[in-house]
Design a protein around this motif. Structure first.
Motif, short mmCIF file in Angstrom:
data_model
loop_
_atom_site.label_atom_id
_atom_site.label_comp_id
_atom_site.label_asym_id
_atom_site.label_seq_id
_atom_site.Cartn_x
_atom_site.Cartn_y
_atom_site.Cartn_z
N ARG A 1 -1.12 94.19 98.41
CA ARG A 1 -1.23 92.99 99.25
C ARG A 1 -0.81 93.31 100.67
O ARG A 1 0.18 94.01 100.90
CB ARG A 1 -0.33 91.90 98.67
N GLU B 1 -6.04 91.63 99.63
CA GLU B 1 -5.61 92.14 98.33
C GLU B 1 -6.59 93.21 97.90
O GLU B 1 -7.81 93.00 97.99
CB GLU B 1 -5.59 91.01 97.29
N ASN B 2 -6.06 94.32 97.45
CA ASN B 2 -6.90 95.42 96.99
C ASN B 2 -7.99 95.77 98.02
O ASN B 2 -9.17 95.83 97.69
CB ASN B 2 -7.54 95.08 95.64
N VAL C 1 -4.74 87.20 104.39
CA VAL C 1 -4.25 87.95 103.24
C VAL C 1 -5.33 88.94 102.80
O VAL C 1 -6.51 88.58 102.71
CB VAL C 1 -3.93 87.01 102.05
N GLU D 1 -9.39 94.16 100.33
CA GLU D 1 -10.43 93.17 100.66
C GLU D 1 -9.76 91.89 101.16
O GLU D 1 -8.77 91.43 100.58
CB GLU D 1 -11.23 92.88 99.39
N PHE D 2 -10.31 91.31 102.25
CA PHE D 2 -9.78 90.03 102.72
C PHE D 2 -9.96 88.99 101.61
O PHE D 2 -11.06 88.82 101.09
CB PHE D 2 -10.55 89.56 103.96
N THR D 3 -8.88 88.30 101.29
CA THR D 3 -8.99 87.31 100.22
C THR D 3 -8.68 85.89 100.68
O THR D 3 -9.06 84.94 100.00
CB THR D 3 -8.05 87.64 99.04
N LEU D 4 -8.00 85.74 101.78
CA LEU D 4 -7.65 84.37 102.18
C LEU D 4 -7.38 84.26 103.67
O LEU D 4 -6.71 85.12 104.25
CB LEU D 4 -6.39 83.92 101.42
N GLN E 1 -7.45 94.50 110.09
CA GLN E 1 -8.38 95.58 109.75
C GLN E 1 -7.85 96.94 110.21
O GLN E 1 -7.96 97.93 109.50
CB GLN E 1 -9.75 95.31 110.38
#
Lengths: 452, 465
Positions: free
Chosen positions: A158, A49-50, A47, A52-55, A142
């Motif tokens: 997202r 978000e904004n 995932v 940036e990798f978040t999860l 990416q």
């Protein structure tokens, strides 16, 4: 063999045994008929978000659902583990529910002679997809993110990319046994364009493919189309208020027109007298420019399957030809109630295709003095009456063929039975929506547009 | 040993931040229509979700096998996932604001009542209500009654101090009808959901005389006309106000959407609504006590609170999880929620509402020349830019201070803050009225919403001649 494939093989063997044991146990508890549906999935998901990798998420899961018939009554239970005590408790629960239910003489399950074991659709499993690691997925994500954020005005709320490998089995106490495996790479993203205080409408896209090979090209093409669209939708205007023609994009055709057609074709609507097309097989129900079919064996579509929710083998089927209704969509139960035959569409239809028409898309836009091009619909549709009313999202207003601009706060309303019979043009080009269906563009008449 | 104790023992062997969440949901679902029972289902989902924060990045893994070895493997997997992601992150590293971490065990009202109730009694009531609705009018074509209950059991333990458990019950009942006359059809329906037991559900004001109300409105709608489209002065009923609060404002103030550039970004302290408007999102509402989004703590183990979002027209807070709270320099608001053990927590609403005001509904109608009273909230959606739409099943025409003709369904739309700026009256009457169904944001969530009656200006989607 990849680790994922190995896991799926091991889990599916256990589930296969658990399903057979559950059928035996249910019989020992005096159930008249039992159906067991079992599945296991290995999923990897990233995932963003904004920007940036978040999860990073990895998941192995299994599901078992069972349906019992006892003394013409039914009950069902579902759980997410295949341990014997849990499954036996689920059988007991389903039988308890059946005991207090209402008798229904039409309950039915197919026998093995009606539902012979199907040959797996080979395109649904791709070894390469099952070998994808989180690292591979990260590179894929990416590349998508770089494309989506090339234009600094695009804000991606997202982005999710995942691979999943699944096995699914369906069994009943009359001898039906169907299994299939499926691999998929899927992506979805949502966002908007922001330019100072100017914010475009929110939009989203995504799709699913069986094979890893070629999927990045598909994803990048979709990213480019998305960013171009949201940036183009900055600085919206209000459309004028009028009643008349609108051009529906393939996505709008799906969101506005398709659901109502399917509702009135559905065996459940027919058996309850809710369908307006109850006795219309062989009659014209929509414009003769509409041709709709369901092709569950088409490798372009993510809903492909060799068998339906009753375990019957699926097949390509024409639903509407030249506007004429060719069939209702029945599962075994609705068919039994309607004294008809199942169309093997329990849980379906699976892969809808609306045939392209004869009209050039550019000419469709240019030929009208006033035209709202509706891309998304956010609103309410009453399939029973056919009334629809809602906001035209990501939509644009054309005057004498000139693109005047994106629109905001513009509502559309009308009646779908009228609109479906007032199709003015169907495009030669079509789009595969989310990898699950094919739809063309359509110009329809009789739509109220409320803007300024 | 309880699941909380097992999780506690596992967490304290870990280095770095680890969050373990055991979640067992047992649900029952019944649907009766046309004298049949279409659905009589029970479902159990159980497992442990693990979130690990390693070098400023999140990793998640989950297991349906709740044995210690399996949970340990899930912890290792979540940590490995986080470590992989940490290398890919370019910007700031994730930090967590502590907030009020919960260390209590909570059993909600009605949990034992529903657990002890016989299936025969629940299913029998559903079958009986369907019969009553089907027989309520000769014009009734189809009646449908749906009952769903969720029995939620959770234990949440984090390596920095949360150590809590809950048992709560969330039953809901929805009735719908189709009436028919001369080939014309009209639809109607009502429903209620609560955080409580069976008795609490049937005490919900929406379910008073529910069969008679649905039958009358649905049959009357057969002869109703459509409202005229355009910008209109309207009075919104509590359910519709709840929908407005949830869809049009609530989503735009979820801090993850704020970070993505929602219309609420940068507006803290600014006037975004009429001074008559005060709006909140609460995990422990005290107005009625039974709203379906009541939760003692969220899925990060943070105690919930009554979060004031708009105070006297000014935007004062967003809705936060621990991560966004640290980023925005505020306290977490207890809004982090996950649907299943296998879902990662997201910022979600709980009970979203407008606080009651001083006016009386009767006076609000009496002082209105021309407009609509909008009832029967349907589904709704909103964009990050604040543009929203939602449906309503019927509206009443108001002419010269009197409620007159019943009109068919309409869709309402507008830009959220613009609409709230036009509010010129807020009633003292209040109701929670959005406890059925789910909010969708990648995962479902049980939420409630409501409010008083409010008078404002809004776009009504209608027919053009």
């Amino acid at each position: 063999m990849s680790e994922t494939k190995n896991t799926i093989n091991e889990l599916s063997k256990k589930l296969d045994e658990a399903a057979k044991a559950t059928l035996d146990y249910s019989k020992s508890q005096s159930a008249d008929r039992t159906k067991v549906s079992a599945s296991c999935t290995v999923e990897k998901r990233l995932v963003v978000e904004n920007k940036e990798f978040t999860l990073a998420n990895t998941l192995e899961s299994q599901k078992i659902g069972l349906l019992v018939h006892k003394d013409q009554r039914k009950g069902s239970a579902a759980l997410n583990n295949a341990q014997e005590p849990s499954l036996q408790r689920a059988v007991t629960d389903a039988l308890s529910l059946a005991r207090f239910s209402v008798p229904d003489p039409f309950l039915i399950m197919p026998a093995a002679t009606e539902a012979p074991s199907t040959k797996p659709l080979s395109f649904m499993w791709n070894d390469r997809t099952s070998e994808i690691s989180l690292k591979d997925l990260q590179e894929f994500t990416q590349a998508m993110l770089a494309h989506l954020t090339k234009d600094k005005r695009v804000a991606i709320d997202r982005l999710e990319v995942s691979t999943s490998c699944m096995w699914h089995g369906l069994y009943n106490s009359l001898g039906v046994r169907q299994t299939e495996t499926q691999s998929a790479v899927s992506w979805s993203f949502m966002g908007m364009a922001v330019d100072g205080n100017d914010v475009s409408g929110f939009d989203y896209d995504g799709r699913s493919a069986y094979s890893w090979d070629g999927s990045l090209d598909l994803a990048l093409k979709q990213c480019a189309e998305f960013t171009e669209k949201v940036v183009r939708n900055l600085r919206p205007i209000k459309a004028p208020t009028y009643k008349g023609l609108v051009l529906l994009t393939p996505r709008a055709v799906e969101e506005i027109l398709l659901g109502t057609m399917l509702y009135h074709m559905a065996g459940s609507s027919v058996m309850d007298g809710k369908s307006q097309w109850h006795e219309k097989i062989g009659s014209q129900v929509v414009s003769n420019m509409i041709h709709l079919s369901d092709d569950p064996h088409n490798e372009r579509f993510s809903g492909a399957t060799a068998f339906d929710g009753d375990g019957l083998p699926t097949a390509k089927r024409t639903l509407i030809e030249n506007g004429v209704l060719m069939t209702h969509l029945h599962d075994c139960y609705t068919a039994n109630r309607c004294k008809s035959k199942s169309t093997a569409t329990s849980g379906g239809p699976f892969a809808l295709m609306c045939k392209p028409g004869k009209d050039n898309l550019t000419a469709m836009m240019n030929a009208r003095p006033e035209l709202l091009v509706v891309d998304r619909f956010s609103g309410n549709i009453d399939p029973i009456k056919g009334d629809f009313s809602g906001v035209a999202k990501s939509s644009r207003y054309f005057k004498n063929g000139k693109d005047i601009g994106a629109v905001a706060e513009t509502m559309i309303a009308g009646n779908l039975f009228e609109v479906l019979n007032k199709v003015q043009a169907v495009s030669t080009v079509t789009e595969d929506l989310s990898g699950s269906m094919q739809m063309p563009w359509m110009v329809v008449d009789g739509v109220s547009v409320t803007g300024n | 040993m309880s699941m909380k104790q097992i999780l506690h023992n596992l967490v304290h062997r870990q280095s770095g931040y680890v969050e373990l969440r055991w979640h067992k949901r047992t649900s029952q679902s019944f649907v009766a229509t046309k004298g049949r029972v279409d659905v009589a289902n029970t479902s159990t989902t159980e497992g442990v979700g693990v979130r690990a924060l390693v070098d400023g990045a999140w990793g998640f893994a989950a297991t349906a096998d709740i044995s210690e070895p399996s949970i340990k493997r899930a912890i290792q997997q979540a940590q490995a996932n986080a470590a992989l992601l940490a290398k890919a992150r370019k910007g700031h590293t994730i930090a967590l604001k502590t907030g009020r971490l919960c260390t209590k065990d909570f059993v909600g009202d009605g949990f034992a009542e529903l657990q002890q109730m016989q299936i025969a009694d629940k299913l029998g009531k559903v079958i009986d209500l369907e019969k009553q609705l089907a027989k309520s009018s000769q014009r009734m074509h189809t009646a449908k009654v749906r009952y769903t209950e969720y029995m939620e059991e959770k234990a949440i333990v984090t390596s920095d101090g949360a150590n809590c458990s809950l048992k709560i019950a969330q039953p809901e009942l929805a009735l719908s009808a189709i009436a028919e006359k001369d080939g014309q059809r009209a639809t109607g329906g009502k429903g209620a959901g609560v955080s409580g037991g069976w008795t609490c559900l049937f005490n919900h004001p929406t379910l008073n005389h529910v069969v008679d109300d649905i039958a009358k409105t649905t049959v009357d709608l057969l002869d109703a006309k459509y409202p005229e489209g355009g910008r209109k002065k309207v009075i919104l009923a509590p359910a519709v106000v709840g929908l407005l609060c949830h869809e049009a404002i609530g989503h735009t103030v979820e801090a993850d959407f704020v970070k993505a550039g929602s219309v609420a970004a940068g507006k803290i302290g600014q006037a975004v609504a009429s001074p008559l408007v005060t709006m909140a999102d609460s995990g422990q509402e005290s107005i009625a006590g039974y709203a379906v989004g009541n939760l003692p703590f969220d899925d990060e183990g943070v105690e919930t609170e009554n979060t004031i979002i708009i105070k006297d027209g000014k935007l004062v807070s967003y809705l936060h999880n621990r991560e966004t709270a640290a980023e925005f320099g505020v306290n977490p608001t207890g809004n982090s929620r996950a649907w299943l053990f296998s879902d990662e927590p997201l910022i979600r609403m709980r009970n979203t509402y407008l606080l009651p005001g001083q006016s009386k509904l009767a006076d609000m109608i009496a002082t209105m020349d021309d407009g609509y009273l909008v009832e029967g909230a349907g589904s709704g959606q909103a964009d990050s830019n604040g543009e929203f739409m939602f449906g309503c099943s019927h509206v009443w025409e108001i002419k010269n201070g009197k409620k007159t003709n019943l009109l068919r369904e309409a869709t309402l739309s507008g830009i959220a803050f613009d609409v709230l700026k036009t509010v010129d009256a807020v009633s003292s009457e209040f109701q929670w009225d959005l406890g059925t169904g789910h909010c969708g944001k990648g995962q479902p969530a049980k939420v409630d919403a409501g409010g008083p009656y409010i008078r404002c200006e809004i776009n009504v989607g209608g027919r053009q001649s």
